[in-house]
Design an enzyme around this catalytic site. Sequence first.
Site, PDB file in Angstrom:
ATOM      1  N   ARG A  41     -10.077 -50.343  31.382  1.00 31.71           N
ATOM      2  CA  ARG A  41      -9.729 -51.290  30.306  1.00 31.71           C
ATOM      3  C   ARG A  41     -10.497 -52.593  30.496  1.00 31.71           C
ATOM      4  O   ARG A  41     -10.891 -53.244  29.541  1.00 31.71           O
ATOM      5  CB  ARG A  41      -8.222 -51.568  30.328  1.00 31.71           C
ATOM      6  CG  ARG A  41      -7.365 -50.351  30.009  1.00 31.71           C
ATOM      7  CD  ARG A  41      -5.893 -50.669  30.151  1.00 31.71           C
ATOM      8  NE  ARG A  41      -5.043 -49.540  29.803  1.00 31.71           N
ATOM      9  CZ  ARG A  41      -4.567 -48.664  30.686  1.00 31.71           C
ATOM     10  NH1 ARG A  41      -4.860 -48.791  31.962  1.00 31.71           N
ATOM     11  NH2 ARG A  41      -3.808 -47.665  30.288  1.00 31.71           N
ATOM     12  N   GLY A  68      -8.470 -49.263  12.687  1.00 31.56           N
ATOM     13  CA  GLY A  68      -8.985 -48.061  13.342  1.00 31.56           C
ATOM     14  C   GLY A  68      -7.872 -47.045  13.553  1.00 31.56           C
ATOM     15  O   GLY A  68      -6.970 -46.901  12.710  1.00 31.56           O
ATOM     16  N   HIS A  83      -0.883 -54.347  32.260  1.00 34.44           N
ATOM     17  CA  HIS A  83      -1.142 -53.023  31.696  1.00 34.44           C
ATOM     18  C   HIS A  83      -2.458 -52.530  32.288  1.00 34.44           C
ATOM     19  O   HIS A  83      -3.514 -52.713  31.730  1.00 34.44           O
ATOM     20  CB  HIS A  83      -1.244 -53.133  30.177  1.00 34.44           C
ATOM     21  CG  HIS A  83      -1.518 -51.830  29.501  1.00 34.44           C
ATOM     22  ND1 HIS A  83      -0.685 -50.751  29.600  1.00 34.44           N
ATOM     23  CD2 HIS A  83      -2.546 -51.427  28.703  1.00 34.44           C
ATOM     24  CE1 HIS A  83      -1.177 -49.747  28.886  1.00 34.44           C
ATOM     25  NE2 HIS A  83      -2.309 -50.135  28.337  1.00 34.44           N
TER      26      HIS A  83
HETATM   27  P1  A3D Z   1     -10.575 -48.160  17.013  1.00 32.00           P
HETATM   28  O1  A3D Z   1     -10.155 -46.902  16.343  1.00 32.00           O
HETATM   29  O2  A3D Z   1     -11.993 -48.274  17.456  1.00 32.00           O
HETATM   30  O3  A3D Z   1     -10.235 -49.381  16.034  1.00 32.00           O
HETATM   31  C1  A3D Z   1     -10.627 -50.683  16.292  1.00 32.00           C
HETATM   32  C2  A3D Z   1     -10.976 -51.310  14.953  1.00 32.00           C
HETATM   33  O4  A3D Z   1     -11.274 -52.687  15.178  1.00 32.00           O
HETATM   34  C3  A3D Z   1     -12.206 -50.683  14.268  1.00 32.00           C
HETATM   35  O5  A3D Z   1     -11.842 -50.204  12.982  1.00 32.00           O
HETATM   36  C4  A3D Z   1     -13.195 -51.841  14.184  1.00 32.00           C
HETATM   37  O6  A3D Z   1     -13.985 -51.824  13.009  1.00 32.00           O
HETATM   38  C5  A3D Z   1     -12.258 -53.045  14.217  1.00 32.00           C
HETATM   39  N1  A3D Z   1     -12.919 -54.292  14.616  1.00 32.00           N
HETATM   40  C6  A3D Z   1     -13.893 -54.482  15.541  1.00 32.00           C
HETATM   41  N2  A3D Z   1     -14.210 -55.798  15.592  1.00 32.00           N
HETATM   42  C7  A3D Z   1     -13.407 -56.441  14.697  1.00 32.00           C
HETATM   43  C8  A3D Z   1     -13.251 -57.790  14.309  1.00 32.00           C
HETATM   44  N3  A3D Z   1     -14.005 -58.752  14.841  1.00 32.00           N
HETATM   45  N4  A3D Z   1     -12.318 -58.072  13.366  1.00 32.00           N
HETATM   46  C9  A3D Z   1     -11.561 -57.108  12.810  1.00 32.00           C
HETATM   47  N5  A3D Z   1     -11.678 -55.813  13.140  1.00 32.00           N
HETATM   48  C10 A3D Z   1     -12.577 -55.477  14.071  1.00 32.00           C
HETATM   49  O7  A3D Z   1      -9.659 -48.460  18.315  1.00 32.00           O
HETATM   50  P2  A3D Z   1      -8.105 -48.100  18.511  1.00 32.00           P
HETATM   51  O8  A3D Z   1      -7.373 -48.432  17.281  1.00 32.00           O
HETATM   52  O9  A3D Z   1      -7.994 -46.747  19.109  1.00 32.00           O
HETATM   53  O10 A3D Z   1      -7.751 -49.135  19.689  1.00 32.00           O
HETATM   54  C11 A3D Z   1      -7.741 -50.529  19.427  1.00 32.00           C
HETATM   55  C12 A3D Z   1      -7.567 -51.327  20.708  1.00 32.00           C
HETATM   56  O11 A3D Z   1      -6.290 -51.025  21.283  1.00 32.00           O
HETATM   57  C13 A3D Z   1      -8.581 -51.043  21.818  1.00 32.00           C
HETATM   58  O12 A3D Z   1      -8.987 -52.249  22.437  1.00 32.00           O
HETATM   59  C14 A3D Z   1      -7.809 -50.177  22.795  1.00 32.00           C
HETATM   60  O13 A3D Z   1      -8.314 -50.275  24.118  1.00 32.00           O
HETATM   61  C15 A3D Z   1      -6.442 -50.793  22.677  1.00 32.00           C
HETATM   62  N6  A3D Z   1      -5.324 -49.966  23.150  1.00 32.00           N
HETATM   63  C16 A3D Z   1      -4.331 -50.605  23.817  1.00 32.00           C
HETATM   64  C17 A3D Z   1      -3.252 -49.900  24.277  1.00 32.00           C
HETATM   65  C18 A3D Z   1      -2.166 -50.610  25.015  1.00 32.00           C
HETATM   66  O14 A3D Z   1      -1.205 -49.988  25.418  1.00 32.00           O
HETATM   67  C19 A3D Z   1      -2.250 -52.034  25.247  1.00 32.00           C
HETATM   68  C20 A3D Z   1      -3.165 -48.514  24.056  1.00 32.00           C
HETATM   69  C21 A3D Z   1      -4.188 -47.892  23.356  1.00 32.00           C
HETATM   70  C22 A3D Z   1      -5.282 -48.637  22.896  1.00 32.00           C
END
Ligand code: A3D
Length: 320
Positions: free
Chosen positions: A89, A12, A176
């Site tokens: 979160r 993503g 976090h």
């Molecule tokens: P996003 O752009 O939605 O990407 C997530 C991807 O995961 C998508 O492409 C989905 O298709 C894929 N996905 C869903 N289920 C599965 C699965 N079972 N197996 C493989 N792929 C799958 O989200 P993002 O990239 O913006 O964020 C990803 C995660 O990071 C989220 O949970 C956010 O809350 C988290 N996050 C954490 C921080 C920290 O500082 C810890 C900061 C920002 C985001």
Amino acid sequence: MARPKIALIGAGQIGGTLAHLAAIKELGDIILFDIAEGTPQGKALDIAESGPSEGFDASLKGANDYADIAGADVCIVTAGVPRKPGMSRDDLLGINLKVMKSVGEGIAANAPDAFVICITNPLDAMVWALQQFSGLPAHKVCGMAGVLDSARFRHFLSLEFNVSMKDVTAFVLGGHGDTMVPLTRYSTVGGIPLPDLIKMGWTTQEKLDAIVQRTRDGGAEIVGLLKTGSAFYAPATSAIEMAEAYLKDQKRLLPCAAWCDGEFGLKGFYVGVPTIIGAGGIEKVVDIKMTKDEQAMFDNSVTAVKGLVEACKGIDPSLA
Ligand code: A3D
């Protein structure tokens, strides 16, 4: 020597940015894995096509089959859902826990020797679940949050002092979430601790308190602005810093969600603490002494993380 293999589980917003950064920095060959068909393939091709202009040597491949991550040296996990405005979160727990189960099993079966960095939220509970589901050694599984939270704190401090971000060091520990603990005593500008800078008249306690609060709310501030997802550039950069520390055996001292085995009086779960990252993974948890007030904030944060871990056990009895 063959290039290292970097598997990005989740293609993503963060996953795509990770792939671009890893390629530009030539950290290794990159597999973008996702359950969505076409997304990892499209991003891999798009980034590969930036190679001639950027001049990097790295191969990129998109995949929907875990077999493609076979033998990965590093896995960075962003699979799951991010939050939307109004969500905390912790609201993501149920859905992302199921995702951690499939990801943990996929890594265990195909890349059991990898150094695994989890980014999926709620971070401290998800990295714990990922370690439990994968069965990988605890020192090879960690979570990225402290580097990002510290980077946000450093950025805000550099604006306040009008100095280069390079000269600002800062420490944010704990979970976090809203209870994270920015340690002002251990944060410095050119080696001068923040409490001394207050005495020198560079800032006031009130301004510093406001910066600490803005750091705690740093993720929500961006969610509120973007409206459709959460931050991805700085989270990806932070995880790449950790991956590079491992791949190049840099022995960096970085705050990250690490398995505590007696350090900080904690046993058997993950929370944000200072660590040394090198070729051995999390080579050391640096057990620092905190003041009474800092300890109280840290304990409060630990209680919040423990609550989330208990919630995971309630949802999936195999974790109990
Ligand atoms: P996003 O752009 O939605 O990407 C997530 C991807 O995961 C998508 O492409 C989905 O298709 C894929 N996905 C869903 N289920 C599965 C699965 N079972 N197996 C493989 N792929 C799958 O989200 P993002 O990239 O913006 O964020 C990803 C995660 O990071 C989220 O949970 C956010 O809350 C988290 N996050 C954490 C921080 C920290 O500082 C810890 C900061 C920002 C985001």
